[in-house]
Motif scaffolding. Structure first.
Motif: not given
Length: 286
Positions: A46-54
């Motif tokens: 499992t990888l968790k990645v933080a990101a901006s929505p668009t």
């Protein structure tokens, strides 16, 4: 006694990893063999990645489908600010983030003492020259008013884009630190109006042209491919400098699961999605 302590430490480590919420998240110092198992499979990771929505989280959704075929679960954690994604990557709450360009990353590390590194370039969001009272760059009126961002970095990009179109000339060595003081020729006597970047789309009715950041153009309903009169070239200094990158904590660059994520983000499926979805407002760099 030493053997007893070793057992306790091993148990504590297993408990800590389980508490991270990742069923098989790779530790920063794991070898490829340990991370993937003897068969080399990433099944169950499992990888968790933080990101901006668009557009970042949207692009990650395509990568998620690709990784699922390899047995890797991708969990996308959305953030609306530009600080928390880096902090949760630094402290290990997530495995990676995808929201920023290299220059911002370098500045963040310097200011916050973090140890984050880029794994690879994914895309950039080009500046565009958008029409206001004037609808073409073919016959620029003498004294035309052109609105540009007033912050140093974005103003330099705007001026370099205007220079690339022959509207002005900028001192050769000014690069991405250029200001209006670096304009060396202005054959159309254009007036450069410096405004806060987020306000630029709302000024189009009052100026001849505005040079607008890709994200603010998207928010205003514009796309570089359809609405801009000219955009930054993918090979330009700005495009390379402001590439949006996949970021991890230093030491995790070569983790097999991270490399699998990078490969998914740089896949033809993702490129096709970017090309079909954003109409030139987002440009793949692979």
């Amino acid at each position: 006694m030493k053997k007893f302590l070793s057992v306790i430490l091993a148990g504590a480590l297993a408990f800590t990893l389980a508490g991270c919420g990742a069923t098989a998240t790779i530790s920063p110092n794991a070898s490829a063999e340990t991370a993937t198992g003897e068969t080399g499979s990433l099944e169950g990771t499992t990888l968790k990645v933080a990101a901006s929505p668009t557009p970042h989280a949207e692009i990650l959704e395509i990568a998620k489908q690709i990784l699922a075929e390899q047995g890797i679960e991708l969990e996308i954690v959305e953030f609306s600010d530009y600080v928390q994604p880096n902090m949760v990557t630094e402290n290990g709450e997530v495995d990676a983030n995808y929201f920023q360009h290299q220059q911002y990353l370098d500045s963040f590390n310097e200011e916050n003492g973090t140890h984050l590194v880029s794994v690879g370039d994914i895309h950039y969001e080009p500046f565009g020259i958008y029409p206001g009272k004037s609808s073409s760059l073919d016959a620029i009126a003498d004294g035309a008013v052109i609105a540009v961002p007033n912050d140093t970095t974005n103003e330099a990009r705007a001026l370099q884009l205007l220079a690339a179109q022959g509207i002005i000339e900028v001192r050769e060595d000014a690069g991405l630190t250029a200001t209006v003081n670096d304009i060396t020729a202005n054959p159309h006597n254009v007036e450069i109006e410096e405004l806060e970047a987020a306000q630029l789309p709302r000024t189009l009715a009052d100026v001849d042209y505005a040079v607008i950041n890709g994200n603010y153009a998207l928010e205003a309903g514009f796309t570089a491919g359809e609405d801009a009169l000219a955009t930054e070239d993918a090979a330009s200094e700005a495009a390379q400098t402001y590439a949006n990158v996949l970021v991890v904590k230093e030491g995790r660059e070569n983790d097999p699961a991270i490399q699998a994520l990078l490969a998914a983000l740089q896949s033809q499926d993702v490129k096709d999605y970017i090309d079909a979805t954003y109409n030139g407002a987002v440009v793949a760099l692979f």
